[in-house]
Design an enzyme around this catalytic site. Structure first.
Site, mmCIF file in Angstrom:
data_model
loop_
_atom_site.group_PDB
_atom_site.id
_atom_site.type_symbol
_atom_site.label_atom_id
_atom_site.label_comp_id
_atom_site.label_asym_id
_atom_site.label_seq_id
_atom_site.Cartn_x
_atom_site.Cartn_y
_atom_site.Cartn_z
ATOM 1 N N ASN A 1 -1.889 12.758 12.850
ATOM 2 C CA ASN A 1 -0.808 12.237 13.687
ATOM 3 C C ASN A 1 -1.155 12.305 15.171
ATOM 4 O OD1 ASN A 1 0.752 14.205 11.392
ATOM 5 N ND2 ASN A 1 1.332 12.071 11.433
ATOM 6 N N HIS B 1 -1.805 9.283 6.867
ATOM 7 C CA HIS B 1 -1.771 8.417 8.052
ATOM 8 C C HIS B 1 -3.179 7.996 8.514
ATOM 9 C CE1 HIS B 1 2.508 8.593 8.692
ATOM 10 N NE2 HIS B 1 2.498 9.898 8.535
ATOM 11 N N HIS C 1 4.907 19.134 7.612
ATOM 12 C CA HIS C 1 5.177 19.480 9.018
ATOM 13 C C HIS C 1 6.076 20.700 9.175
ATOM 14 C CE1 HIS C 1 3.843 15.449 11.027
ATOM 15 N NE2 HIS C 1 3.048 15.803 10.053
#
Ligand SMILES: [Fe+2]
Ligand SMILES: [Fe+2]
Ligand SMILES: [Fe+2]
Ligand SMILES: [Fe+2]
Ligand SMILES: [Fe+2]
Ligand SMILES: [Fe+2]
Ligand SMILES: [Fe+2]
Ligand SMILES: [Fe+2]
Lengths: 266, 266, 266, 266
Positions: free
Chosen positions: B40, B68, B178
């Site tokens: 990220n 991601h 997270h």
């Protein structure tokens, strides 16, 4: 007011460790109310009348549930009259038995406990944000002391929920992942938050289930029968929340775990 | 060998807090290697060459990725030559650029870092259990010091993976949710395990994103643009793992968090 | 070569309507081979030895499966020796019993039947595109007549698969949704394609299951026991594909349905 | 009353084939009302004012939407005043603009068109069964002629919905999968049902999108930009429902497709 919240009780192993340590936790911390998630109390799937009563005998004041609510059909026999058992309030409005919240009297004070379920990566249910908003408005007429068991899979939905209701409820305690998180905090408007309080039961299983069968499923995708790992070592996941009796705001939240790597110390 | 593992760096906020505290963490804990998840790093979605170099400058030795990986197409320009960047090894075999593991030399020792991605509630990918088994067998010929970044959503897949490879790798550190979990432990055969190490970046966002937009999405399901919450307070999620150089077994694992509620103390 | 492909047989109802009409369909259309999806043959979930033999007796030459392959554990007793039964070829490589394709001799010709499963909104499995590519390359050494049962949920994955293998296989016939689609066509390079061939069994159930229980689940999300709707009217879903024996290209594909609204006409 | 229902219009290709054939379909079949799903009208994702007006100019009386409703933010500018545009009625109650149904006057009669969205494998939304029940009760006070566009992914939810409302609405027409199904029928209590009416737009794309990019995504899971396949051949998916004006019951339902394999014949 101090509240002790104990995470998902898994089967007999969970009941036993609760019976062992809840009295000691009460002696050490003196909570005024104890909330226990019971969705896995009967063999890991749902809850029957025996398990419900056993949790109450162990010292629970309110039992919350989650996605496993209906797994054991025996619940339908007693949920109508079980005043200390609540299931997610956003289960199909008016279509299912049971209630989504309860109010308990503690000396001069009233504590509301609300159960809600998330929607991301879970079975469809009514909008927890909308249902909670309505319900909390209603409850605030009776008390400022409101604790929510938000039973959800993703950290994003749990964080979004807690921030959305920051300052409107006393605490949002997450359940369902069976793993305690390390993010206990008080949000700026006074709501205590913990993504997940963790599980109470087997310490060497996978989410409390026997490892071999769960691993087999991951390795070859063939169906297996998951059973609670009843024989091994155990652990307990909980948290303690201190509330201001007048404002309903949280003053402190801290996690508790008891297991072979974190033995209970008085 | 002591390894410091830092969780998903979110945007500039994540880079900045890393730049502030990584030197101090190194001074305090003296890790021989630092692994940082960078999926990220560039505006919350993927990583470009600038962010990659910035992480290395800040002190990272290996950058791991996750779901991601490809979000920022700029990665395709440099992943071929980026020796310190790895992406999940179970991304479509032979069809995508980049590598799924790396070996780094630390004095006389070799450390292997492997990146894998789960499949439950995530986009399809190759079987992480099967790929890992093959890869670990291969790596064991070169070193017993193997650390896995297992990037996955569910606690069940993370626990199953770590137990399956208990004794075969030195550590399984989870990323992706997270939120740091409170379950750091050494499994019976010597593998250190932590379900999720947490995120490094905004402390008052939702998974690091600006709250208002994420909440809007939950409240009315209308699309919004998620942006990293760059202006507010920050936090860092990490863990420290101590390995026996000869056996590769873990001797200790402990979590680290630095944020307004847990200030860094030297 | 003409091939008759019959969609998922649901329980006894499915077996019975197959026994009634397969002989008549053969008399009318003279297929050289009959492929039948049998993943729901035993009470809607999986297949046991009895159901397998019954399908063969009814006139099936090859039985294909899908996500319900392992639902009935009885399959593990005979799948190893069941030469005419195949399960998705992209089930965890080397970890599960059974085979993902079969070759049958028809006069001078060989027909390959391949079973694969999609990954979108389904349990994880190996990459069907990669597995199919390897397998088809291997099969093309033996025959150009290759029919694929692609068992998948979404139309996008089914269309992507068929276009990707257009010209490489003779036909891609979809199964799993239990509803016949109206998109039978020959793609430009000669592959016959039908998103879903539909189901064979109850005509007034929901995907062949008793309506009341399925509806209850949708209305209140409480668990119910799904049972095949064995008592009511029945329907059969199938398609007919004509292949060029030399090139393996499809010359024609047409759907067949037999049910109260579409009675069989000789 | 005869109603023509045209499936999801994909981009300019969809608009053009609609403009070409809607006049001819009207001339041939003389429907009193034409309902068109417009969720993909503007470049495949959502609808802007221009596309909305263009659909009306082409001859649509009511435009329905689906999960792509908000994809193009331009809709928010005109949905408030767009009397002939409806979006799923079970979008977060009271939180989003637009309406979930409309009533149109046709000579002496009133036709209600309702739009609803499923929940299985789709983003969370309010309970379509509960919302529909309330809404239909309300609408039945004004007319017995009620047509539902049920925008959903799975055949099970579509079948369950149609059987649940059998006899209460005139027709349940499914949309969303972009593939026409072959199960048009009248249920026992008089509701016409079709799982999916199919798409109107590119004939050689994947769900109307350019094949190469969609296939790439399936092959290596790397992100790609999906664009409507505007250049190639086109197809139109529709159905025709005949209703009894007095009872509101369906008398007939039949599918229509126009494409290179099924040329329009007057
Ligand atoms: Fe749960
Ligand atoms: Fe649980
Ligand atoms: Fe991340
Ligand atoms: Fe991630
Ligand atoms: Fe099936
Ligand atoms: Fe299936
Ligand atoms: Fe669509
Ligand atoms: Fe759609």
């Amino acid at each position: 007011m101090r509240i002790l919240f104990v995470g998902d009780i898994m089967g007999n192993a969970g009941q036993e460790i609760l019976e062992t340590y809840l009295p000691q936790l009460k002696q050490k911390y003196h909570p005024q109310a104890t909330v226990v998630n019971g969705e896995n109390a009967t063999r890991g799937k749902g809850i029957d009348r025996y398990a419900y009563k056993r949790l109450l005998s162990a010292g629970a004041d309110v039992i919350t549930m989650g996605n496993h609510t209906w797994d054991n059909p025996a619940i339908e026999e007693f949920i109508g009259e079980a005043k200390k058992l609540i299931r997610p309030a956003n289960f199909s409005a008016g279509q299912v038995p049971g209630r989504g919240y309860t109010l308990i009297q503690i000396n001069q004070l009233k504590l509301a406990v609300v159960n809600l379920q998330g929607r991301v990566f879970m079975a469809p249910s009514d909008d927890p944000f909308a249902i909670a908003e309505r319900l909390i408005k209603h409850l605030l007429k009776q008390t400022k002391l409101i604790v929510v068991d938000f039973h959800a899979e993703t950290t994003s939905e749990k964080e979004a929920f807690s921030w959305y209701f920051d300052g409107k409820v006393s605490a949002v305690i997450g359940t369902h992942t069976h793993v305690q998180t390390n993010d206990a905090r008080i949000l700026p408007q006074g709501t205590a938050f913990l993504s997940d309080v963790g599980m109470t039961g087997p310490y060497d299983g996978i989410l409390g289930m026997q490892r071999s069968e769960v691993i087999k499923r991951f390795v070859n995708q063939m169906p297996t029968r998951f059973e609670v790992d009843e024989q091994g070592r155990r652990g307990l996941g909980a948290c303690l929340v201190d509330l201001d009796d007048v404002s309903g705001k949280a003053k402190q939240i801290r996690t508790i775990q008891i297991n072979p790597d974190h033995p209970f110390m008085f």
